[in-house]
Design a protein around this motif. Structure first.
Motif, PDB file in Angstrom:
ATOM      1  N   THR A  79       9.484 -24.920  -3.388  1.00  0.00           N
ATOM      2  CA  THR A  79       8.693 -23.955  -4.259  1.00  0.00           C
ATOM      3  C   THR A  79       9.304 -22.557  -3.476  1.00  0.00           C
ATOM      4  OG1 THR A  79       7.044 -25.041  -4.641  1.00  0.00           O
ATOM      5  CG2 THR A  79       7.059 -22.872  -5.356  1.00  0.00           C
ATOM      6  N   TRP A  80       9.144 -22.510  -2.417  1.00  0.00           N
ATOM      7  CA  TRP A  80       9.670 -21.344  -1.567  1.00  0.00           C
ATOM      8  C   TRP A  80      11.015 -21.166  -1.649  1.00  0.00           C
ATOM      9  CZ3 TRP A  80       9.134 -16.981   0.304  1.00  0.00           C
ATOM     10  CH2 TRP A  80       9.950 -16.236   1.469  1.00  0.00           C
ATOM     11  N   ASN A  81      11.714 -22.255  -1.697  1.00  0.00           N
ATOM     12  CA  ASN A  81      13.337 -21.980  -1.854  1.00  0.00           C
ATOM     13  C   ASN A  81      13.775 -21.520  -2.983  1.00  0.00           C
ATOM     14  OD1 ASN A  81      14.134 -22.843   0.793  1.00  0.00           O
ATOM     15  ND2 ASN A  81      14.341 -25.290   0.064  1.00  0.00           N
ATOM     16  N   ILE A  82      13.128 -22.103  -4.028  1.00  0.00           N
ATOM     17  CA  ILE A  82      13.442 -21.483  -5.479  1.00  0.00           C
ATOM     18  C   ILE A  82      13.047 -20.072  -5.607  1.00  0.00           C
ATOM     19  CG2 ILE A  82      12.893 -21.979  -8.004  1.00  0.00           C
ATOM     20  CD1 ILE A  82      12.627 -24.957  -6.985  1.00  0.00           C
ATOM     21  N   TYR A  83      11.933 -19.919  -5.252  1.00  0.00           N
ATOM     22  CA  TYR A  83      11.247 -18.453  -5.396  1.00  0.00           C
ATOM     23  C   TYR A  83      12.115 -17.341  -4.601  1.00  0.00           C
ATOM     24  CZ  TYR A  83       8.248 -14.320  -4.381  1.00  0.00           C
ATOM     25  OH  TYR A  83       7.836 -13.270  -4.093  1.00  0.00           O
ATOM     26  N   ARG A  84      12.733 -17.848  -3.529  1.00  0.00           N
ATOM     27  CA  ARG A  84      13.576 -17.083  -2.638  1.00  0.00           C
ATOM     28  C   ARG A  84      14.637 -16.527  -3.642  1.00  0.00           C
ATOM     29  NH1 ARG A  84      16.345 -18.395   3.151  1.00  0.00           N
ATOM     30  NH2 ARG A  84      16.947 -20.053   1.619  1.00  0.00           N
ATOM     31  N   MET A  93      23.670  -9.421  -2.638  1.00  0.00           N
ATOM     32  CA  MET A  93      24.796 -10.151  -2.889  1.00  0.00           C
ATOM     33  C   MET A  93      24.488 -11.587  -2.482  1.00  0.00           C
ATOM     34  SD  MET A  93      27.672  -7.937  -0.886  1.00  0.00           S
ATOM     35  CE  MET A  93      28.855  -8.797  -0.665  1.00  0.00           C
ATOM     36  N   GLY A  94      22.969 -11.817  -2.663  1.00  0.00           N
ATOM     37  CA  GLY A  94      22.608 -13.420  -2.506  1.00  0.00           C
ATOM     38  C   GLY A  94      21.359 -13.269  -1.493  1.00  0.00           C
ATOM     39  N   VAL A  95      20.886 -14.498  -1.151  1.00  0.00           N
ATOM     40  CA  VAL A  95      19.664 -14.301  -0.296  1.00  0.00           C
ATOM     41  C   VAL A  95      20.014 -13.708   1.137  1.00  0.00           C
ATOM     42  CG1 VAL A  95      18.047 -15.679   1.115  1.00  0.00           C
ATOM     43  CG2 VAL A  95      18.908 -16.521  -1.344  1.00  0.00           C
ATOM     44  N   PHE A  96      21.127 -13.950   1.632  1.00  0.00           N
ATOM     45  CA  PHE A  96      21.671 -13.196   2.773  1.00  0.00           C
ATOM     46  C   PHE A  96      22.373 -11.961   2.102  1.00  0.00           C
ATOM     47  CE2 PHE A  96      20.866 -17.415   3.821  1.00  0.00           C
ATOM     48  CZ  PHE A  96      19.899 -17.152   4.977  1.00  0.00           C
ATOM     49  N   ASP A  97      22.114 -10.689   2.300  1.00  0.00           N
ATOM     50  CA  ASP A  97      22.734  -9.437   1.986  1.00  0.00           C
ATOM     51  C   ASP A  97      22.985  -8.816   3.356  1.00  0.00           C
ATOM     52  OD1 ASP A  97      23.050  -7.630  -0.403  1.00  0.00           O
ATOM     53  OD2 ASP A  97      23.089  -6.436   1.215  1.00  0.00           O
ATOM     54  N   PRO A  98      24.700  -8.723   3.417  1.00  0.00           N
ATOM     55  CA  PRO A  98      24.992  -8.006   4.809  1.00  0.00           C
ATOM     56  C   PRO A  98      24.667  -6.828   5.073  1.00  0.00           C
ATOM     57  CG  PRO A  98      26.896  -8.298   3.050  1.00  0.00           C
ATOM     58  CD  PRO A  98      25.668  -8.973   2.490  1.00  0.00           C
ATOM     59  N   THR A  99      24.486  -5.971   3.749  1.00  0.00           N
ATOM     60  CA  THR A  99      23.834  -4.710   4.070  1.00  0.00           C
ATOM     61  C   THR A  99      22.304  -4.490   4.753  1.00  0.00           C
ATOM     62  OG1 THR A  99      23.173  -4.332   1.780  1.00  0.00           O
ATOM     63  CG2 THR A  99      25.598  -3.649   2.296  1.00  0.00           C
ATOM     64  N   GLY A 105      14.344  -6.120  10.698  1.00  0.00           N
ATOM     65  CA  GLY A 105      13.846  -7.503  11.242  1.00  0.00           C
ATOM     66  C   GLY A 105      14.254  -8.755  10.394  1.00  0.00           C
ATOM     67  N   GLN A 106      15.104  -8.580   9.103  1.00  0.00           N
ATOM     68  CA  GLN A 106      15.483  -9.568   8.576  1.00  0.00           C
ATOM     69  C   GLN A 106      16.086 -10.959   9.247  1.00  0.00           C
ATOM     70  OE1 GLN A 106      17.482  -9.183   4.753  1.00  0.00           O
ATOM     71  NE2 GLN A 106      16.056  -7.681   3.940  1.00  0.00           N
ATOM     72  N   LEU A 107      16.860 -10.500   9.963  1.00  0.00           N
ATOM     73  CA  LEU A 107      17.565 -11.447  10.859  1.00  0.00           C
ATOM     74  C   LEU A 107      16.606 -12.223  11.566  1.00  0.00           C
ATOM     75  CD1 LEU A 107      20.498 -12.420  11.634  1.00  0.00           C
ATOM     76  CD2 LEU A 107      20.445 -10.810  13.375  1.00  0.00           C
ATOM     77  N   LYS A 108      15.783 -11.701  11.994  1.00  0.00           N
ATOM     78  CA  LYS A 108      14.767 -12.582  12.964  1.00  0.00           C
ATOM     79  C   LYS A 108      13.880 -13.592  11.865  1.00  0.00           C
ATOM     80  CE  LYS A 108      13.985  -9.881  16.943  1.00  0.00           C
ATOM     81  NZ  LYS A 108      13.351  -8.437  17.252  1.00  0.00           N
ATOM     82  N   SER A 109      13.572 -12.853  10.580  1.00  0.00           N
ATOM     83  CA  SER A 109      12.696 -13.480   9.742  1.00  0.00           C
ATOM     84  C   SER A 109      13.754 -14.601   9.245  1.00  0.00           C
ATOM     85  CB  SER A 109      12.339 -12.861   8.666  1.00  0.00           C
ATOM     86  OG  SER A 109      13.171 -12.288   7.909  1.00  0.00           O
ATOM     87  N   HIS A 110      14.961 -14.545   8.955  1.00  0.00           N
ATOM     88  CA  HIS A 110      15.862 -15.774   8.550  1.00  0.00           C
ATOM     89  C   HIS A 110      15.815 -16.690   9.541  1.00  0.00           C
ATOM     90  CE1 HIS A 110      16.954 -13.996   4.575  1.00  0.00           C
ATOM     91  NE2 HIS A 110      17.681 -12.976   5.155  1.00  0.00           N
ATOM     92  N   MET A 111      16.055 -16.378  10.820  1.00  0.00           N
ATOM     93  CA  MET A 111      16.099 -17.193  11.735  1.00  0.00           C
ATOM     94  C   MET A 111      14.728 -18.115  11.905  1.00  0.00           C
ATOM     95  SD  MET A 111      18.434 -17.807  14.047  1.00  0.00           S
ATOM     96  CE  MET A 111      19.044 -17.739  15.842  1.00  0.00           C
ATOM     97  N   LYS A 112      13.808 -17.490  11.798  1.00  0.00           N
ATOM     98  CA  LYS A 112      12.537 -18.024  11.869  1.00  0.00           C
ATOM     99  C   LYS A 112      12.515 -19.185  10.786  1.00  0.00           C
ATOM    100  CE  LYS A 112       9.067 -15.312  13.010  1.00  0.00           C
ATOM    101  NZ  LYS A 112       8.151 -14.271  12.637  1.00  0.00           N
ATOM    102  N   GLU A 113      12.857 -18.810   9.725  1.00  0.00           N
ATOM    103  CA  GLU A 113      12.703 -19.522   8.517  1.00  0.00           C
ATOM    104  C   GLU A 113      13.449 -20.948   8.512  1.00  0.00           C
ATOM    105  OE1 GLU A 113      13.278 -17.432   4.864  1.00  0.00           O
ATOM    106  OE2 GLU A 113      14.214 -19.411   3.853  1.00  0.00           O
TER     107      GLU A 113
END
Lengths: 139, 1258
Positions: A79-84, A93-99, A105-113
């Motif tokens: 569910t989380w995957n789809i929600y995201r 530009m997607g779940v990961f946005d370069p800007t 701290g998005q990088l850290k939260s992505h990493m944690k995930e």
């Protein structure tokens, strides 16, 4: 039948584990400045949908084969995957946005995930392995 | 598909051959290749030009370096002092040698001997004379370094016989660890407490005496002698490794030397005069002692002369500085206390102030290594301003030198202190010996700076210092910092009005004074709010970066994240890195000295461990000083790395070598992409644009390689072939917008100088070319793709003019605004982009070093939220002109014209990157502004312009307990329009505090508001507008309740804020009523988004005006407190609070909103005013739309105009003036800015306070 389901789940799970590892490696590359945000995000965004599909397949498969426990275990993550995926703002530009990946701290939260998912998939891997062996023995 | 077509318009058809020939000829004259000629003039060449002027008179000085070197560390034994000097200056050095003898005898004194006994292993065997010098020297250094040695000890020394010893040390070995300044000042200082100098006569007899004694000497030998003396001092590190603080003093005082080259040619004689006066005073004071003293003073003076050859002031003053016990001692005579004190004390303070001023002055002009930046001739910064003032002071030979000094270097300070009657107890009488809690031990060198953090109050009391000291009365002021500085002197109410800054000697710093917000009716000060000054010791403070370029929301950095969380305040930096500076040290050297591990540039806050090593202040790594750095181009001396301009200025610019280039520096390339659809032609912007371009074509920044190109688009894309040799511009139409290609890739961007005639033809023809177009579509996306293709080989700047929603091809947008929702209080949607097309394209552009600047001139909704992405991520800028029409909306047309003038002619940097570094333990986590964050701390800026501001949020990752100072450094690497690779480095240094009260004391409320506004923009895009509004209110509630519960011990019934935060609720309310965040009032989506874009990319000074405009009453301007700028008298009316209660029908008010001025005329305004200023007989005859004040020859008109011009001159974008009559429909524009008033949808200020209070009590 049982065996087939778990063999397939096992393979799928392996793929997901590899994917998680790939995510972690790429994100840490970005953290260490080996690659730039642009290429990192385009690399990762490519694999977001396969990940979602792969995980959803397992979840649905478990539902169909009536393995309630494993299904319920998988459900929140799926569910989380789809929600995201759905909640990505239209301008991104997607779940990961370069800007934005360096902001807030998005990088850290992505990493944690990615780490949590890796742990989860490893757990699932052994569960499927156990279930598969059990199924083989039962056969 | 594509049809290269000839000129479609008859107007541009027939060309006469001569013109063609002309174009060709001009092309031939300026070959296309990169012209090396122009750049060379830029940095180094000017240096060389200045060298002779500075040093030409004293060529011998150049010999010095080798000499010093021979006396490097460990070689002390080889050369006795006098022999050394004899070597270099045989005939002329007699007097100094005499000096050497004199102190010798003096050192027989017990005191001196005692000091001698303290000398650490003396490496010299030369003889008793030298030995005693050593002793004296070490004692002197001891005096200076140990903070526990109170100030009074100086006095004692100097007044008692022991004075000789110190003097002798000065005289003999040329100023121990500091330098000549120190010596002289020490003496003078010591003597002044005893003898109040104003009572001193001109000292004619003494002067005569001095003159005779000096007559044998020419100016030159004196300088040399002191130079050599000083070098011995420097090359003598063995006895006591000077603690960092001392080094700073050293640096600072040494900076005097640099000025000497600068001022020497100018006015040597007057300076000498002054010096003589001064020394004669010294002599006078010493007189009672005996003739030895006399000769001593003479010797002192001779030694000191070189520094003094810069205006005398500096010597005296730096002396004053050295009287201050080093780091943590309680700073006896703190400059802060500007208000009345016992006479001598205040005079001493004057001296210290002067010191501050003058050292700045002396460090500012470093002619050798610093060339003034491009266009700047006039002096700009406070340093420069003071500089000029001190020059003037020393140019006028005044009999009483000391008064002259004070008066000259620090006029306003004196006057203000005189005018403020409150006899407050002086902070501390000077001789108070206080135990020094944080004396920098040599072992403490581990800390980067070694400065203890002194007790709070001095710093805060000091807050007025820069205000006053930065005041050049006559120099033209420019940037915001200066304007304010200029305003102050005149204002007598200064100290009282600047709430946070008035001086009190209570234990609580002024910025912590509790303010009951609900009780205080006039919360807004009368004068513009000033940036708080970090509570640093004065040496660091004056080296610190200007708050205009670099500000932190908390000028006291909390030690831990826990402390920061407790304070509930945002921590971040506000940057304006590329702002126009008129005085900037530019450094050319082969090796740019940087830390080897963290790549920090060397800066004033590093510490030199010894001559060969320096310690990075960000990562604490110890680095070697490269050989080249040992040589100081300013003094032309060797072995003084701490005197290099890099270590003397916190804002410097390096000319980068090829190591800093990934490719050869690009030329300046400009591409204009113009919308020519029906809508655009109707609006008529092309006329304005082409006219501006024609006017400014020669002023476009660039060199001989500059290239320019034009594209227009409607439903197709039109390129213009401007290749030289053509008889007329050739239009090429590409109608395949799904797959855009370049018809002739190499002739669309042409050399500006070669094809100038063709370009002019095109610009003349362009406005009329499309007059009959019926094409209503706009293919912006494909046009941008084409522009990207065109620019990608070089990079550069694309200026896009768009007048409607893009409706064709890639990147087409739909209208998303529902006009009925404009005044909704609930949800505001569509603040984010609708598509990622523009973002992707912007990132592509950024990768190819291309920035896209967007000019949106639309009358209907054009989805700025989506379009802005193209500029936001490519580091461009955004301009928005709602309902632009060249006829119907002349004020917008005028604004466009003025903006374009600035836009086309302002400085520009290409292919830039900016890196922000901060001390280990801090980390940056969010960036605001227009750029692309390429890696964690690297911002990629395709273009940088002087009007771009940035903000960074910080967090504290590791506790900062083992450091007392933190530093931030931004380095902006860019290619100038002349094709030079340059690095502009700013370094900011701030203290670390451990108590919550100190954190609150150091809040920079304006910076905090700007950072909060940036965060709120992010929040409203990523979450929702109401979330952002709640967050803003919570920021006030949280911080005030945290303050109430932790720091203030008053009862909680009232709403208490520290004085530093007293404007916080007001500003937050202003933000809530800002276009970007307001709800309930009808706001067009594009207006809202544009306001958000501005919040993101405006520098702090402009943003603050936008958030909280300034209101002045202008119908009663008087010259009281006026300032003088360029021979104009500029009245300084007090600020009014933004409330209708201040508006009287009898008055006229000016509101300065940053981008617009409003003059509101009351209904029963005095007819004299209307007639004198507006040129109409009475209120009724004033027209509805009036955008100019007529030039009338009346006093009030002159005052009003000079005030408005002055406000206008201080900002890059010239605001348009609107005259608003009371009762005219336009008055809503004006009234919406009165943020303290209640509107139907928002709180008044008082209601807001009650709301906050309610929230706190909950």
């Amino acid at each position: 039948m049982e065996t087939v389901v778990f063999v397939f789940s096992l393979l799928d799970c392996c793929a997901l584990i590899f994917l998680s590892v790939y995510f972690i490696i790429t994100l840490s590359d970005l953290e260490c400045d080996y690659i730039n945000a642009r290429s990192c995000c385009s690399k990762l965004n490519k694999w977001v949908i396969p990940e979602v599909v792969g995980h959803t397949i397992i979840t649905v498969l478990m539902l169909i084969s009536l393995h309630w426990f494993i299904f319920l275990l998988n459900l929140p993550v799926a569910t989380w995957n789809i929600y995201r995926l759905i909640m990505v703002p239209s301008g991104n530009m997607g779940v990961f946005d370069p800007t934005e990946i360096h902001n807030r701290g998005q990088l850290k939260s992505h990493m944690k995930e990615a780490m949590i998912k890796l742990g989860f998939h490893l757990l699932c891997f052994f569960m499927y392995l156990y279930s598969m062996i059990l199924a083989l023995i039962n056969d | 598909m594509s049809a290269p077509a000839g000129s479609p318009h008859p107007a541009a058809s027939a060309r006469i051959p001569p013109k063609l020939g002309g174009a060709a000829a001009s092309g031939a004259a300026a070959p296309a290749g990169p012209g090396p000629g122009p750049h060379q003039q830029n940095g180094p060449a000017q240096n060389q030009m200045q060298v002779p002027s500075g040093y030409g008179l004293y060529p011998q000085n150049y010999v010095a370096p080798s000499g010093h070197y021979s006396q490097g560390p460990g070689k002390m034994t080889s050369l006795p002092l006098d022999s050394q000097s004899g070597d270099y200056y045989p005939g002329l050095y007699t007097v100094p040698t005499q000096n050497v003898v004199t102190p010798n005898t003096a050192s027989q004194q017990p005191g001196a001997q005692q000091m001698y006994g303290r000398v650490p292993p003396a490496p010299h065997v030369v003889g008793s004379a030298l030995g005693s010098f050593q002793g004296a020297m070490s004692s002197a250094s001891h005096l200076q370094t140990s903070a526990s040695q109170p100030y009074s000890s100086f006095v004692n020394h100097y007044n008692s016989p022991a004075m000789y010893s110190v003097n002798s040390s000065v005289a003999s070995q040329g100023l121990p660890s500091t330098c000549g300044h120190y010596a002289l000042s020490a003496v003078s200082n010591a003597s002044y407490p005893g003898v109040p100098y104003p009572s001193l006569p001109a000292g004619d007899p003494y002067r005569q005496q001095m003159l005779t004694s000096q007559s044998a000497l020419t100016v030159r030998p004196i300088r040399e002698s002191s130079l050599s003396g000083q070098n011995t001092a420097v090359s003598h590190p063995s006895p006591l490794p000077p603690p960092p603080s001392q080094q700073y003093q050293q640096q600072q005082s040494l900076s005097g030397y640099s000025t000497f080259s600068w001022s020497a040619p100018g006015l040597p004689s007057t300076q000498d005069n002054l010096i003589r006066n001064h020394t004669s005073q010294v002599a006078a004071n010493n007189n009672p002692t005996n003739t030895v003293a006399d000769s001593l003073s003479r010797s002192v003076m001779q030694n000191v002369q070189p520094p003094k050859s810069s205006p005398v002031v500096s010597t005296v003053l730096s002396g004053a500085s050295s009287t201050r016990p080093p780091p943590a001692a309680p700073r006896p005579a703190e400059p802060a206390a500007s208000v009345a004190q016992p006479p001598e004390l205040s005079q001493q303070k004057g001296m210290q102030y002067g010191e501050y001023v003058n050292n700045q002055a002396s460090s500012a002009p470093t002619p050798l290594s610093s060339t003034s930046d491009d266009e700047e001739e006039e002096e700009e910064d406070e340093e420069a301003g003071v500089d000029s003032s001190s020059t003037t002071s020393s140019a006028s030979p005044m009999p009483n030198s000391y008064d002259a000094l004070e008066g000259g270097s620090y006029p306003d300070m004196l006057s203000s202190s005189a005018s403020s009657p409150a006899p407050e107890p002086a902070p501390e009488p000077d001789p108070a010996p206080a135990p020094a809690p944080a004396v920098p031990q040599p072992s403490k060198l581990a800390k980067p700076f070694g400065y203890g953090y002194p007790a709070l109050q001095p710093g805060y009391q000091n807050a007025t210092t820069p205000l006053n000291s930065g005041v050049p009365p006559s120099s033209p002021g420019y940037s915001g910092f200066q304007q304010y500085a200029q305003q102050y002197p005149g204002m007598n109410q200064l100290s009282s009005s600047l709430g946070g800054l008035s001086l009190q000697s209570s234990s609580q710093p002024e910025s912590l004074r509790p303010v009951n917000l609900t009780q205080e009716r006039n919360i807004l000060p009368m004068t513009p709010v000033w940036a708080p000054v970090p509570n640093l010791n004065s040496d660091l403070r004056k080296l610190n970066c200007s708050p205009d370029s670099f500000r932190c929301t908390l000028t006291n950095i909390p030690q831990t994240q826990a402390l920061l969380n407790k304070a509930k305040l945002p921590l971040g930096l506000l940057l304006h890195p590329f702002r126009d500076l008129t005085q900037l040290p530019v450094i050319t050297s082969n090796t740019i000295v940087r830390c080897r591990s963290c790549r920090t540039y060397i800066n004033p806050f590093v510490s030199f461990i010894d001559q060969r090593r320096w310690k990075c202040n960000l990562c604490y790594r110890i680095n070697d000083v490269p050989e080249e750095f040992m040589y100081n181009p300013i003094t032309r001396s060797y072995g003084e790395p701490h005197k290099r301009p890099e270590v003397q200025n916190s804002t410097v610019e390096f000319i980068a070598s090829s190591d800093y280039m990934l490719r050869p520096p690009q030329p300046a390339v400009y591409l204009f992409v113009l919308d020519v659809s029906h809508n655009a032609v109707e609006a008529g912007y092309l006329t304005v644009l082409c006219q501006s371009l024609l006017e400014n074509l020669d002023k476009l920044p660039g060199d001989s390689r500059t290239r320019i190109g034009f594209m227009t688009f409607d439903s197709t894309i039109h390129f213009y072939n401007l290749q030289e040799g053509l008889s007329q511009p050739q239009m090429l139409i590409v109608s395949d917008i799904d797959d855009v290609f370049l018809p002739t890739p190499d002739s669309l961007l042409v050399n500006l100088h070669e094809s100038k005639e063709l370009i002019k033809d095109l610009l003349n023809a362009l406005p009329n070319m499309f007059t009959n177009t019926r094409e209503t579509h706009s293919a912006l996306g494909p046009a941008l793709q084409a522009a990207f293709k065109l620019m990608s080989p070089t990079g550069g700047r694309v200026s896009v003019f768009q007048t409607q929603l893009p409706s064709l091809g890639a990147g087409l947008l739909q209208s998303r605004e529902d006009p009925n929702q404009r005044s909704s209080t609930k949800v505001v949607q569509h603040l984010g982009p609708a598509t990622d097309f523009y973002k992707k394209l912007a990132l592509d552009c950024s990768g190819q070093q291309t920035a896209v600047d967007l000019f949106l001139l639309s009358s209907q909704y054009s989805d700025l939220a989506s379009l802005a992405c193209i500029s936001r991520y490519s580091a461009g800028c955004i301009y928005y002109y709602p309902s632009f029409h060249y006829m119907h909306n002349p004020s917008q047309a005028e604004k466009l014209q003025k903006d374009l003038k600035r836009y086309l002619t302002r400085k520009i940097g290409f292919e830039a990157v900016m890196r922000i570094r901060c001390t280990k333990g801090l980390s940056m986590h969010t960036f605001h502004g227009n750029f692309f964050v390429r890696s964690t701390d690297l911002l990629s800026l395709a273009n940088i312009n002087p009007d771009a501001g940035f903000a960074v949020q910080l967090s504290i990752e590791e506790s900062l307990t083992d450091t007392s100072l933190v530093c931030f450094q931004t380095a902006l690497l860019y290619t100038s329009s002349k094709g030079e690779r340059r690095i502009r480095v700013h370094t900011l240094c701030l203290p670390v505090v451990s108590s919550l009260a100190d954190v609150y004391a150091g809040v920079d409320v304006q910076a905090a508001i700007c950072l909060l506004a940036n965060m709120a923009v992010d929040r409203s895009i990523s979450s929702s507008l109401s979330d952002a509004r709640d967050a803003l209110v919570n920021a006030v509630v949280d911080s005030l309740s945290a303050y109430g519960s932790t720091v203030s011990n008053l009862q909680h019934s009232a709403l208490i804020a520290p004085s530093s935060l007293k404007l916080f609720p007001l500003y937050v309310l202003a933000l809530l009523k800002q276009k970007a965040f307001r709800t309930g009032t009808s706001t067009r989506l594009d207006d809202r988004v544009y306001a958000m874009c501005q919040i993101k990319c405006q520098p702090l000074v402009h943003l603050m005006k936008m958030i909280h405009p300034n209101l002045y009453r202008i119908d009663r301007l008087t010259d009281e407190g006026a300032i003088h700028v360029n021979d104009r008298v500029v009245p300084q009316p007090p600020l009014q609070k933004l409330s209708a209660e201040k508006l009287t029908r009898e008055g006229a008010f000016l509101m300065d909103c940053g981008s617009a001025f409003y003059i509101w005329i009351g209904k029963s305004c005095d007819n004299n005013f209307i007639e004198d200023v507006l040129g109409y007989p009475n209120f009724a005859s004033i027209p509805q739309k009036m955008t100019h004040l007529p030039e009338l020859d009346t006093l009030s008109s002159e005052r009003a105009r000079s005030f408005i011009t002055w406000l206008r001159d201080n900002r890059p974008l010239s605001p348009v003036l609107h005259v608003v009559k009371d009762e005219s429909p336009a008055k809503t524009e004006f009234f919406q800015h009165l943020i303290e008033d209640r509107t139907e949808a928002a709180f008044s200020y008082y209601e807001f306070l009650l709301h906050v209070q309610q929230q706190i009590c909950k």
